[in-house]
Design a protein around this motif. Structure first.
Motif: not given
Lengths: 558, 558
Positions: B167, B201-204, B323, B326, B330-336, B338
């Protein structure tokens, strides 16, 4: 860090709505890959009536396979879309409205389509949300225009959804991020699909941010908007370019700048290696640039004037040249340009000394607009770069040079620097239409379209310098609105505005240095010849580039 | 598209220089992974004297393993670095200068370290390039401050160099992109390394943009800057919050906004579900927010006031709550979360109706500053959001409501809207220091430090509303500088500035609606009690969150 339980349904509506849509196309798709032939059916499943949809109409790159496909959906199933588009540039963009698929439009720019937008508006088929600068439109995607679906375009993708944009990154990251992180749906058309990330030249957008890729029926459309053939540069452009260099760039030590499109600024670029060199200005002005890769910048780059160029987008034909000049351009590991319109607009707003642009109409107060009768052309990026950002705090010599004594006894340390905003126009347009007018057409357009405010490109009080073939008005030094008007009239030539200039007043303005004629700057009008152009044709630009610049066919007539 | 031959050496200096540096550490590194224990040696090889180095000192997240390591290099090998840092917040940031490793500093904010910066400046050990807003500093990385090395921080990386920021994305993408695409060197410290991208969990940030990752000796430091304990909110804050809601938010229909840190704005957030509800304003104001995830916003979120929040960074303890919400964050696919400071600053500049902030000093003209004697505190983001961006073109009700008749006969369509910039201050600070002063300390600081201009946070002419416990001055309606001064004095209480207010003039201002006292807004001072706070303690915020908000230990005293 992250909780693994699912959020309650009442507060995860976007997520469950997205999942339902993804489920509907599961049978159509091969993982993240949508088959080319199924795109219309997929769009009908993935979109829903009333959705906010970002369509990547950019200034240059077009997600045109997706826009053509969207125009083919059944309006009985998909209607009343709210389209958000940086640039409305293609016929099918407006077919969406004519067919009832879309209803509302938020946009930034509409060049060739502007007449039709006005018509659709009048016919009640299209409703304009607002017209924006590029960067404020991107900003709203994070606030009150959060998109449900984004339709974007890249060069290549792998099956996981990693995107290689090539040199045309442009608006894509700015458009995709808001949807990718708000449970929106991101669909990217690509020219080519590869199996694995290792086969991509580089990754511009991570797979995580992308829901679907689809191979387009043909490569995305892109237009060479920023190529100006030096053959069309006239001596008057050269004269104005000399005035810009002496009277503005040299005088204020302009080291970083943005150039708009046009023959005037192309002339400046082309006489840096000749006239600029003679004045001993190399390394002293024009070192850092934010602009598209103008071919007319090649001679200045080759003769060592240009330290860096950050680009909004690419320019067709310049790819090979850019790849061979990595010290100057921002390039990726693959060697090709990394453009980024959001970042370049930000750089052009906050980090450069000067913005210089042209316009179609200027009124007596210095307000300007490119909107002319019947055309809702929009703004693009000019208002963003064509104003003084009051949030800037770092000083440069040019910026500090704009300080004005407040005149009310406030301490000098409370003065403010200012960005240079230059309007560079001939007093008459091609065809004898005056540039200087009593009332901008934009005012009438606003009245007719029911807009709350006239679509002004750059407001008069944001302009620091007005440059015409007559001279330069140093508007930032005007002590009153009346004086500003007199300064504008003094360089407005034989237009109605110019004819109102009082000769005695004009003399005073000149004596006080508020207005400068070419001779005041040590420029002889007779010296302003095309001989000063470092390249006089596209062919000579190719020569300067060592054959690396490969102009599109329509410019190959040298 | 891309030429495969190498560019000529004379124009690919950055690239060959980078390759040489990479070669020097090839023996140390395992692919892109630098061993934790070798980081000092690696930095000595990868950096060179005089380099421009971006160090991710952010407002919250700190690349502190890298900064501590850089402070340990041998100054005989590595010296005269030019440090570029959004935020100078840690002791070792300045040890770099004391040890001679670094010489020049470009930055945005320096809270706790501001006193020491002034001292190092005086001792000749540190040279300040400039003090920036965050966003103009990012912009310069693309123009005249292109970095050679970027030292950043993330949660996790894979061996290929893909980064998961969690996050705390914050400034990382803005700092990394300029180097990644200009043959700079990007080094990212992470808390954890995994083998493959599938374990992230995701790519930032894509691996392509990263040269090296290194596992830090301990997780990166991050500070809970935006937590305000409701117990410290006093009735006067509630009174001012009521005035803000009635006299500004309701009056101008403020739908999108940014809140700064402070008990005043925390009070606004906490009385929306009580006082705001009673006024029937839910859904009519405060729908879209750009701010850090303030815990004090939880009750407004839970009671349905908040449609969306875009965040500059995260706030410790809020991760689990975010998380689970949502639709709002603004959150990512991992739920956390962005977060993205660049984008949020942009949104706060261009897409919101209102900025409201506090300050330490205001002068009679309305200029304000948080710089006080001996402290070069810097700007952060306030000046960016605390001004009217002249490049904005889309209208909203609040923005249009700021229109002023130009009064010189110009057509109404040539008027301009304006962003609401509110300064909300008590007339006296804690300890009895007056907020309203004749001359800002910033003027003296500038004089002593040799700065060309005083470090003003928000200029008086950018402020539209001044709100104190005395009343609201509607400064945007001032017809002259004199009137603006009178309006400021009218709400400046018993400070020296306030005592100069002429009672007859103050009456006139009130009658004309240029100044409003609480009673003019239908607010009884006796109603302003803590009872209006939807949560009166951190514990009650935790309750509102259903136990999802997990405050850091230092706030767990309820």
């Amino acid at each position: 860090m992250t909780t693994t339980s699912s959020p309650p349904a009442r507060i995860a509506r976007r997520r469950s709505d997205k999942q339902q849509r993804l489920d509907r196309v599961a049978a159509l798709a091969d993982g993240k890959v949508l088959p080319t032939a199924s795109i219309v059916a997929a769009l009908e499943q993935l979109l829903a009536p009333g959705d906010r949809v970002v369509l990547e109409g950019n200034n240059q790159k077009q997600a045109d396979f997706l826009s053509r496909s969207l125009a083919q959906v059944d309006p009985a199933r998909l209607h009343d879309l709210h389209m958000i588009m940086p640039s409305v540039g293609r016929a099918e963009h407006l077919d969406l409205f004519e067919r009832g698929i879309a209803r509302k439009l938020d946009f930034s720019f509409a060049g060739t389509q502007s007449l039709r937008i006005s018509q659709l508006l009048e016919d009640g088929l299209l409703e304009v949300g607002a017209i924006h600068t590029y960067i404020e439109l991107y900003a709203r995607l994070l606030v009150d225009l959060i998109p449900k679906v984004v339709l974007s375009a890249g060069f290549m993708a792998d099956r996981a959804g990693n995107i290689y944009t090539g040199p045309s990154t442009e608006d894509s990251p700015a458009l995709i991020e808001p949807a990718a992180f708000s449970d929106g749906i991101v669909i990217v058309q690509v020219n080519q699909l590869v199996d694995d990330v290792s086969e991509l030249p580089r990754v511009d957008i991570p797979a995580d941010w992308v829901d679907f890729v689809v191979v387009a029926d043909r490569p995305f459309y892109i237009e060479p908007l920023f190529t100006r053939d030096p053959r069309h540069i006239k001596p008057v452009h050269v004269l104005m370019a000399m005035m810009a260099i002496r009277g503005i760039y040299e005088r204020h030590q302009v080291q970083s700048l943005n150039h708009g499109i046009g023959f005037n600024t192309a002339a400046i670029e082309l006489i840096l290696p000749t006239y600029g060199e003679r004045l001993g200005l190399k390394g002293k002005i024009c070192r850092h640039w934010t602009l598209n890769p103008h071919p007319t910048l090649i001679p200045a780059i080759e003769s060592g004037w240009v330290e860096s160029v950050h680009c909004f987008g690419t320019e067709l034909g310049m790819e090979g040249y850019i790849a061979q000049r990595p010290d100057v351009f921002f390039t990726g590991r693959d060697g090709s340009l990394r453009s980024n319109r959001l970042l370049c607009q930000l750089a052009g707003q906050y980090a450069v000394d000067l913005f210089i642009g042209a316009t179609l109409q200027v009124d007596g107060d210095g307000h300007s607009s490119t909107v002319t009768r019947g055309r809702l052309a929009g703004f693009g990026g000019a208002p963003n770069m064509g104003h003084d950002p009051h949030g800037r705090r770092h000083p440069t010599p040019a910026w500090l040079d704009m300080r004005q004594q407040t005149g009310d006894g406030a301490p000098a340390l409370l003065e403010r620097g200012r960005k240079l905003v230059v309007q560079m126009v001939e007093t008459f347009q091609e065809g004898g239409k005056p540039t200087f007018v009593d009332t901008l057409d934009a005012v009438e357009v606003a009245r007719k379209s029911g807009m709350p405010l006239a679509p002004i490109m750059v407001y008069g009080d944001d302009v620091t310098h007005l440059l015409t073939e007559e001279g330069i008005a140093y508007l930032y030094r005007a002590r009153s609105l009346e004086e500003r008007r007199a300064m504008i009239a003094a360089v407005a030539g034989v237009t109605a505005i110019g004819l109102r200039s009082d000769p005695a007043e004009a003399r005073r303005l000149r004596q006080e240095g508020l207005v400068a004629l070419p001779e005041d700057l040590g420029i002889r009008r007779t010296d302003a010849s095309r001989e000063l152009l470092a390249a006089k044709s596209i062919g000579e630009l190719v020569e300067w580039s060592g054959g690396l610049y490969q102009p599109p066919a329509k410019f190959r007539s040298w």
